[in-house]
Write a protein that holds these residues in place. Structure first.
Motif, short mmCIF file in Angstrom:
data_model
loop_
_atom_site.label_atom_id
_atom_site.label_comp_id
_atom_site.label_asym_id
_atom_site.label_seq_id
_atom_site.Cartn_x
_atom_site.Cartn_y
_atom_site.Cartn_z
N LEU A 215 -91.63 113.05 51.03
CA LEU A 215 -91.46 112.06 52.15
C LEU A 215 -92.05 112.84 53.27
O LEU A 215 -91.51 113.87 53.87
N GLY B 282 -93.43 108.77 50.27
CA GLY B 282 -92.85 108.07 51.58
C GLY B 282 -93.53 108.72 52.85
O GLY B 282 -94.07 109.68 52.92
N LEU C 133 -86.13 107.11 47.72
CA LEU C 133 -87.08 107.58 46.89
C LEU C 133 -86.62 108.37 45.71
O LEU C 133 -87.07 108.53 44.52
#
Length: 220
Positions: free
Chosen positions: A92, A113, A131
Motif C-alpha cells: 500500500l 493500493g 488488501l
C-alpha cells in the motif's frame, strides 16, 4: 491470551523516512487484534532488506524517501521476492503526492493500493483489511482514469487452461515441486509448462513472470 484457533495476525512492515509518522502508524495498527507491525524501515534499501528478512504480508510504502524512492523500492521488492519463491507482499503506497502519474507509477511497479497520508485511521485500517483479503485499494482526492480490472495482454490468451494455472502458481511464488503437488502433475510436466509459459509471454525467467503478473493484475 489469544484463542487456540484464532486466526494469526496479518504482519505489516512500515516504510517511511519520518520517524514520528511511522511511530503513529505503528500505534494505530498494533492496537488492532488482526494486525501486527513486525518491522520498520526509513529508506528503500532498508525496506528491501526487511522484506527479504521478515516476509511481511503487507507493506505501507512512502514515495519520497532518501536514496531509492518508494516506486523503485516497490518494483525491486516485487522482483526480488520471486527469487526465493516467496510470494511478494501486498504493498500500500501511502503518500502526500495526489497525482494521477504517481498512482499509475505505483500500480505499474506492483503496488496493490494507493492512499493519501491524510486519510482517517479507520479508513486506513479498512484498506489494510481489504488488501489482506486479496483486493486492491485506490483512494485519492481526484478521479484517476484507471480501468477497474486490468485487461490481460493479447499474448496471455495464447496460454492453455493448464498453462494459466501454472502461471498463477508461479506468480504466487510456488516452486515446481509445490506446483506439481497442488495441480497433481509430475515435476517434469510442470517444468515443461513453465518453459512454454515463459516462451509464449516473451519472458526470460520466473522473476519477470511475477512482475508481469502483478503489473497486469493476473496474480490473483
Amino acid at each position: 491470551m489469544s484463542e487456540p484457533n484464532a486466526t494469526p495476525a496479518t504482519s505489516v512492515l512500515l516504510v517511511d523516512d519520518q520517524d514520528l509518522f511511522r511511530a503513529g502508524l505503528a500505534m494505530v495498527i498494533d492496537a488492532q487484534p488482526d494486525f501486527t507491525v513486525i518491522g520498520q524501515a526509513s529508506d528503500g534499501q532498508a525496506a528491501i532488506a526487511s522484506v527479504a528478512r521478515l516476509h511481511p504480508a503487507l507493506v505501507l510504502m512512502d514515495i519520497r524517501m532518501p536514496g531509492i524512492d518508494g516506486i523503485e523500492t516497490t518494483r525491486r521488492i516485487i522482483a526480488h521476492c520471486a527469487e526465493p519463491n516467496v510470494p511478494p507482499p501486498r504493498i500500500l503506497v501511502l503518500t502526500t503526492l495526489d497525482t494521477e502519474d504517481a498512482t499509475r507509477q505505483a500500480l505499474a511497479a506492483g503496488a496493490t493500493g494507493f492512499m493519501l497520508k491524510n486519510t482517517e485511521p479507520e479508513f486506513l485500517l479498512a484498506a489494510l483489511r481489504t488488501l489482506a483479503a486479496g483486493m486492491h485499494v485506490i483512494a485519492t482526492a481526484q478521479t484517476v482514469s484507471l480501468p477497474e480490472a486490468p485487461s490481460a495482454p493479447p499474448e496471455f490468451a495464447e496460454l492453455t487452461d493448464r498453462e494459466r494455472e501454472v502461471f498463477r502458481a508461479v506468480s504466487h511464488g510456488l516452486n515446481n515441486r509445490e506446483i506439481a503437488a497442488t495441480l497433481f502433475l509430475a515435476e517434469a510436466t510442470v517444468k515443461t509448462h513453465v518453459t512454454a509459459v515463459l516462451r509464449k509471454l516473451g519472458l526470460r525467467d520466473r522473476v519477470q513472470l511475477v512482475v508481469y503478473a502483478y503489473r497486469h493484475g493476473l496474480a490473483d
